[in-house]
Write a protein that holds these residues in place. Structure first.
Motif, PDB file in Angstrom:
ATOM      1  N   ALA A  33       0.830  -1.202   0.000  1.00 29.56           N
ATOM      2  CA  ALA A  33       0.000   0.000   0.000  1.00 29.56           C
ATOM      3  C   ALA A  33       0.869   1.258   0.000  1.00 29.56           C
ATOM      4  N   GLN A  34       1.965   1.206   0.794  1.00 23.29           N
ATOM      5  CA  GLN A  34       2.875   2.351   0.808  1.00 23.29           C
ATOM      6  C   GLN A  34       3.533   2.545  -0.553  1.00 23.29           C
ATOM      7  N   GLN A  35       3.886   1.416  -1.155  1.00 26.04           N
ATOM      8  CA  GLN A  35       4.502   1.503  -2.477  1.00 26.04           C
ATOM      9  C   GLN A  35       3.525   2.096  -3.496  1.00 26.04           C
ATOM     10  N   ASN A  36       2.259   1.631  -3.422  1.00 27.86           N
ATOM     11  CA  ASN A  36       1.248   2.176  -4.330  1.00 27.86           C
ATOM     12  C   ASN A  36       1.038   3.661  -4.080  1.00 27.86           C
ATOM     13  N   ALA A  37       1.081   4.020  -2.782  1.00 24.51           N
ATOM     14  CA  ALA A  37       0.915   5.438  -2.456  1.00 24.51           C
ATOM     15  C   ALA A  37       2.080   6.255  -3.008  1.00 24.51           C
ATOM     16  N   ARG A  38       3.296   5.670  -2.921  1.00 28.20           N
ATOM     17  CA  ARG A  38       4.451   6.386  -3.464  1.00 28.20           C
ATOM     18  C   ARG A  38       4.346   6.522  -4.983  1.00 28.20           C
ATOM     19  N   LEU A  39       3.859   5.453  -5.624  1.00 31.76           N
ATOM     20  CA  LEU A  39       3.702   5.531  -7.080  1.00 31.76           C
ATOM     21  C   LEU A  39       2.656   6.567  -7.465  1.00 31.76           C
ATOM     22  N   ASP A  40       1.586   6.605  -6.671  1.00 35.08           N
ATOM     23  CA  ASP A  40       0.551   7.605  -6.933  1.00 35.08           C
ATOM     24  C   ASP A  40       1.110   9.013  -6.733  1.00 35.08           C
ATOM     25  N   ALA A  41       1.880   9.147  -5.628  1.00 35.09           N
ATOM     26  CA  ALA A  41       2.500  10.452  -5.377  1.00 35.09           C
ATOM     27  C   ALA A  41       3.483  10.799  -6.494  1.00 35.09           C
ATOM     28  N   PHE A  42       4.199   9.776  -6.966  1.00 34.03           N
ATOM     29  CA  PHE A  42       5.154   9.991  -8.056  1.00 34.03           C
ATOM     30  C   PHE A  42       4.445  10.566  -9.279  1.00 34.03           C
ATOM     31  N   ALA A  43       3.318   9.954  -9.617  1.00 35.50           N
ATOM     32  CA  ALA A  43       2.589  10.427 -10.798  1.00 35.50           C
ATOM     33  C   ALA A  43       2.097  11.857 -10.606  1.00 35.50           C
ATOM     34  N   ARG A  44       1.558  12.110  -9.395  1.00 36.93           N
ATOM     35  CA  ARG A  44       1.018  13.455  -9.163  1.00 36.93           C
ATOM     36  C   ARG A  44       2.128  14.506  -9.088  1.00 36.93           C
ATOM     37  N   VAL A  45       3.204  14.158  -8.371  1.00 40.23           N
ATOM     38  CA  VAL A  45       4.298  15.125  -8.245  1.00 40.23           C
ATOM     39  C   VAL A  45       4.970  15.353  -9.585  1.00 40.23           C
ATOM     40  N   LEU A  46       5.151  14.277 -10.337  1.00 35.93           N
ATOM     41  CA  LEU A  46       5.818  14.420 -11.641  1.00 35.93           C
ATOM     42  C   LEU A  46       5.017  15.333 -12.559  1.00 35.93           C
ATOM     43  N   SER A  47       3.700  15.089 -12.609  1.00 29.82           N
ATOM     44  CA  SER A  47       2.878  15.925 -13.474  1.00 29.82           C
ATOM     45  C   SER A  47       2.883  17.377 -13.007  1.00 29.82           C
ATOM     46  N   HIS A  48       3.048  17.563 -11.715  1.00 27.51           N
ATOM     47  CA  HIS A  48       3.064  18.921 -11.156  1.00 27.51           C
ATOM     48  C   HIS A  48       4.381  19.630 -11.483  1.00 27.51           C
ATOM     49  N   ASP A  49       5.510  18.927 -11.275  1.00 34.04           N
ATOM     50  CA  ASP A  49       6.810  19.602 -11.343  1.00 34.04           C
ATOM     51  C   ASP A  49       7.370  19.738 -12.748  1.00 34.04           C
ATOM     52  N   ILE A  50       6.863  18.969 -13.694  1.00 35.77           N
ATOM     53  CA  ILE A  50       7.393  19.139 -15.060  1.00 35.77           C
ATOM     54  C   ILE A  50       6.564  20.142 -15.852  1.00 35.77           C
ATOM     55  N   ARG A  51       5.485  20.659 -15.204  1.00 29.93           N
ATOM     56  CA  ARG A  51       4.617  21.587 -15.930  1.00 29.93           C
ATOM     57  C   ARG A  51       5.383  22.848 -16.334  1.00 29.93           C
ATOM     58  N   GLY A  52       6.202  23.355 -15.401  1.00 32.25           N
ATOM     59  CA  GLY A  52       6.937  24.595 -15.703  1.00 32.25           C
ATOM     60  C   GLY A  52       7.934  24.427 -16.828  1.00 32.25           C
ATOM     61  N   PRO A  53       8.907  23.497 -16.681  1.00 27.18           N
ATOM     62  CA  PRO A  53       9.873  23.346 -17.785  1.00 27.18           C
ATOM     63  C   PRO A  53       9.223  22.904 -19.095  1.00 27.18           C
ATOM     64  N   LEU A  54       8.136  22.144 -19.017  1.00 31.91           N
ATOM     65  CA  LEU A  54       7.459  21.739 -20.241  1.00 31.91           C
ATOM     66  C   LEU A  54       6.851  22.949 -20.939  1.00 31.91           C
ATOM     67  N   SER A  55       6.318  23.877 -20.142  1.00 29.02           N
ATOM     68  CA  SER A  55       5.744  25.100 -20.711  1.00 29.02           C
ATOM     69  C   SER A  55       6.830  25.952 -21.366  1.00 29.02           C
ATOM     70  N   VAL A  56       8.020  25.987 -20.698  1.00 27.99           N
ATOM     71  CA  VAL A  56       9.142  26.740 -21.285  1.00 27.99           C
ATOM     72  C   VAL A  56       9.530  26.142 -22.629  1.00 27.99           C
ATOM     73  N   ALA A  57       9.657  24.804 -22.657  1.00 26.83           N
ATOM     74  CA  ALA A  57      10.071  24.148 -23.901  1.00 26.83           C
ATOM     75  C   ALA A  57       9.068  24.408 -25.021  1.00 26.83           C
ATOM     76  N   GLN A  58       7.789  24.321 -24.702  1.00 33.10           N
ATOM     77  CA  GLN A  58       6.768  24.526 -25.731  1.00 33.10           C
ATOM     78  C   GLN A  58       6.796  25.969 -26.246  1.00 33.10           C
ATOM     79  N   GLY A  59       6.903  26.908 -25.288  1.00 35.39           N
ATOM     80  CA  GLY A  59       6.903  28.328 -25.698  1.00 35.39           C
ATOM     81  C   GLY A  59       8.101  28.680 -26.544  1.00 35.39           C
ATOM     82  N   ARG A  60       9.309  28.257 -26.126  1.00 32.48           N
ATOM     83  CA  ARG A  60      10.518  28.568 -26.877  1.00 32.48           C
ATOM     84  C   ARG A  60      10.525  27.866 -28.234  1.00 32.48           C
ATOM     85  N   LEU A  61       9.956  26.658 -28.284  1.00 32.03           N
ATOM     86  CA  LEU A  61       9.887  25.955 -29.562  1.00 32.03           C
ATOM     87  C   LEU A  61       8.990  26.692 -30.544  1.00 32.03           C
TER      88      LEU A  61
END
Length: 631
Positions: free
Chosen positions: A404-432
């Motif tokens: 359950a902890q592992q699943n929670a970490r994976l869930d957190a991984f997905a949520r945190v990843l989607s949260h933290d790559i939003r900024g650099p992804l926006s930069v890449a899209q805009g500059r492109l």
């Protein structure tokens, strides 16, 4: 043929005791009357006995041999001259065999030796009943013999009579077991039919009974028929006297199949016990109406740390080791189960199951157990026993929690990843887009840096999700450079926002995570620090959001602040909780939770303070002595 009725010594038996010893009378009369159907009267001399019998006939006379030195016994023999005379039994001390011989020569029915002990009085009572029955049955004796013959021939067990070690009589059933005709068996030594290894058993049994040291005996021997086949017989024998000679009468039953079944049953029980003993679970069997252990395997001692003998003595003693929060509930469940069984409310499909915690003897570790109980039913559907299995669930539950902890970490991984790559992804899209529109390759450098930042974030978050621990790749990091890189990832979405980065210290930190810390603080300011155009109280066309980053006095930490509306004091204790957000439907509440996680991984502390004109976050490298730190 018609055999006629068989007469027994039924109904009351009137007995007259003739004895001039008051103690004998006092002992004998109540002992005989305690027997079924015996009604006893007593007189102290033979003359009185004749008069009493003349007045009201008795069924049996029990008399002493001598009376006060006289031979009054002779007077009682005159009873033999009467029609249907009652049997006379001599009850006396046998000082010589002449007395016995004289008595039987005179026609007495039996002789019983004094003193009137409990055993001898029991013999006397038996002899009285026997003598009376014999007297009552004299006219039907021939018919009785015929009945005996029929019963013997039709008996489903072997019957025999042995005299002087030779077979005097066998019924057809026993002769068939021996594999011979009846006339081939009678007259031969019994040992002729016993296998050689068992003959000593028969010889010893016959000698013991012939000598009178043993009245009855039971044993098992093997017999061999004419073909050499062997049958196992269970023999019972009783020594008795027939026509003045000692004989042994008894029965013989074929127990070959029974013994084989018992052997297989013992083997099955032994294998079952071995299997149960080797199981990792605790297995027990209880009586059906209450918790009373009749069997338990050794796993109880190995798992619970308590000797199984204690459970036999007090089956409920194991409750002492059950966790205090589960003990009463388990006790009630056990009581309800046995109440159901006593009320007849169970069937073969019924199964009881409980889950509880316990602490083994001498341990402080809490373990989990699952107990299942199933009623065992006989062919009539009645509960004969309760079979219980108790399993240690500790490892399984630990594994489930880890999963359950592992699943929670994976869930957190997905949520945190989607949260933290939003900024650099926006930069890449805009500059492109700019590179395509302006045909300016310099924008691709920003795209490359944004992609590298995305890679760093993915690897950083993935390492945390794999094992749940914050593993730092510490090195000297310029916090000013980390803040600048973070602002570069956020600035495309900044609009009219200015970020001022002051002098910041160089510290031992994980550069990627330090950058993410600033990114999330900047995005929090961008999301919450700007005025809401739909809120008239905060709307302003000329307002500009300013984010400032600087060092705390003595370089003991740094701050990030803005000139936005700030954070109300009522929610400051919750802003770092994962999932907490004041933007209904527009925020996921992850940013500041990630900030706190990164701060904790470095051993720092972050707090929210009153920034005067906006929100202010302070990160302390060494929180010792700092009041108001949020940890």
């Amino acid at each position: 043929m018609s055999l006629g009725p068989v007469v027994h010594a039924e109904g009351p038996v009137r007995v007259l005791l003739v004895d001039d010893d008051p103690e004998t009378v006092a002992d004998t009369v109540p002992a005989l009357e305690a027997c079924d159907r015996l009604e006893v009267s007593a007189v102290d001399d033979p003359v009185a006995a004749l008069e009493a019998h003349a007045e009201s006939p008795f069924d049996c006379i029990v008399t002493e041999f001598e009376f006060d030195g006289s031979t009054g016994f002779d007077a009682l023999l005159r009873l033999r001259e009467l029609p249907n005379p009652p049997p006379v039994i001599l009850f006396t001390r046998l000082d010589s065999v002449d007395v016995v011989r004289e008595a039987f020569d005179a026609g007495v029915a039996d002789v019983v030796e004094k003193p009137p002990t409990e055993a001898q009085l029991a013999v006397l009572a038996y002899r009285i009943s026997k003598a009376v029955a014999a007297a009552r049955q004299s006219t039907e004796l021939d018919e009785l013999h015929a009945w005996v013959r029929v019963i013997a021939d039709q008996s489903l067990v072997g019957l025999y009579v042995i005299r002087d070690g030779r077979i005097e009589f066998v019924n057809e059933y026993l002769s068939n077991l021996l594999g011979y005709d009846t006339d081939e068996v009678v007259g031969r030594p019994i040992t002729d039919f016993i296998v050689e290894q068992d003959r000593a058993i028969v010889d010893e049994s016959l000698k013991s009974r012939e000598h009178g040291s043993v009245e009855s005996m039971s044993y098992t021997v093997r017999v061999s028929d004419r073909t050499g086949g062997q049958t196992t017989l269970e023999i019972t024998g009783q020594r008795t006297v027939v026509d003045g000679e000692s004989v042994v009468v008894g029965t013989a039953m074929d127990v070959t199949a029974r013994l084989e079944s018992e052997r297989l049953l013992r083997r099955s029980e032994r294998l079952t016990r071995q299997i149960i003993s080797s199981l990792p679970d605790m297995v027990f069997i209880s009586e059906p109406t209450e918790l009373d252990i009749v069997y338990i395997n050794d796993q109880f001692e190995s798992v619970w740390g308590r000797d199984v003998s204690l459970l036999y003595e007090d089956p409920r003693s194991f409750l002492e080791l059950v966790h205090v929060d589960d003990r009463d509930q388990l006790r009630r469940a056990i009581d309800e189960m046995f109440a159901d069984i006593r009320d007849g409310g169970v069937d073969k499909q019924y199964e009881y199951e409980y889950e509880f915690r316990f602490i083994p003897e001498g341990s402080e570790t809490i373990r989990w157990a699952n107990a299942r109980a199933v009623p065992l039913l006989d062919e009539n559907g009645d509960v004969t026993n309760i079979l219980g299995v108790m399993s240690d669930l500790t490892e399984r539950i630990s594994h489930e929690r880890e999963l359950a902890q592992q699943n929670a970490r994976l869930d957190a991984f997905a949520r945190v990843l989607s949260h933290d790559i939003r900024g650099p992804l926006s930069v890449a899209q805009g500059r492109l887009e700019l590179a395509r529109e302006l045909d300016d390759g310099s924008h691709l450098d920003y795209v490359e840096r944004a992609h590298q930042r995305i890679t760093d974030v993915v690897e950083d978050v993935l390492s945390l999700a794999r094992d749940g621990r914050s593993i730092l790749d510490a090195e000297e990091v310029s916090l000013a450079d980390a803040a600048a890189t973070a602002w570069e990832m956020c600035s495309p979405n900044a609009g009219h926002v200015r970020c001022e980065v002051g002098e910041l210290p160089v510290v031992e930190a994980d550069e990627s995570r330090a950058t993410r810390l600033f990114e999330n603080l900047f995005r929090n300011a961008l999301q919450h620090g700007r005025s809401d155009p739909d809120d008239a109280s905060t709307a302003s066309d000329d307002s500009e959001l300013v984010i400032r980053v600087g060092a705390l006095p003595s370089h003991r930490g740094f701050f990030v602040e803005d000139n936005g509306p700030g954070i109300p004091a009522s929610i400051r204790d919750h802003v770092f909780d994962s999932g907490f957000s004041t933007k209904d439907g527009d925020g996921n509440g992850l940013g500041l939770g990630i900030v706190r996680q990164i701060v904790d991984s470095h051993g720092w502390v972050i707090r929210v303070v009153d920034g005067g004109s906006g929100a202010r976050f302070e990160v302390l490298f060494d929180p010792v002595g700092e009041a108001g730190a949020t940890d």
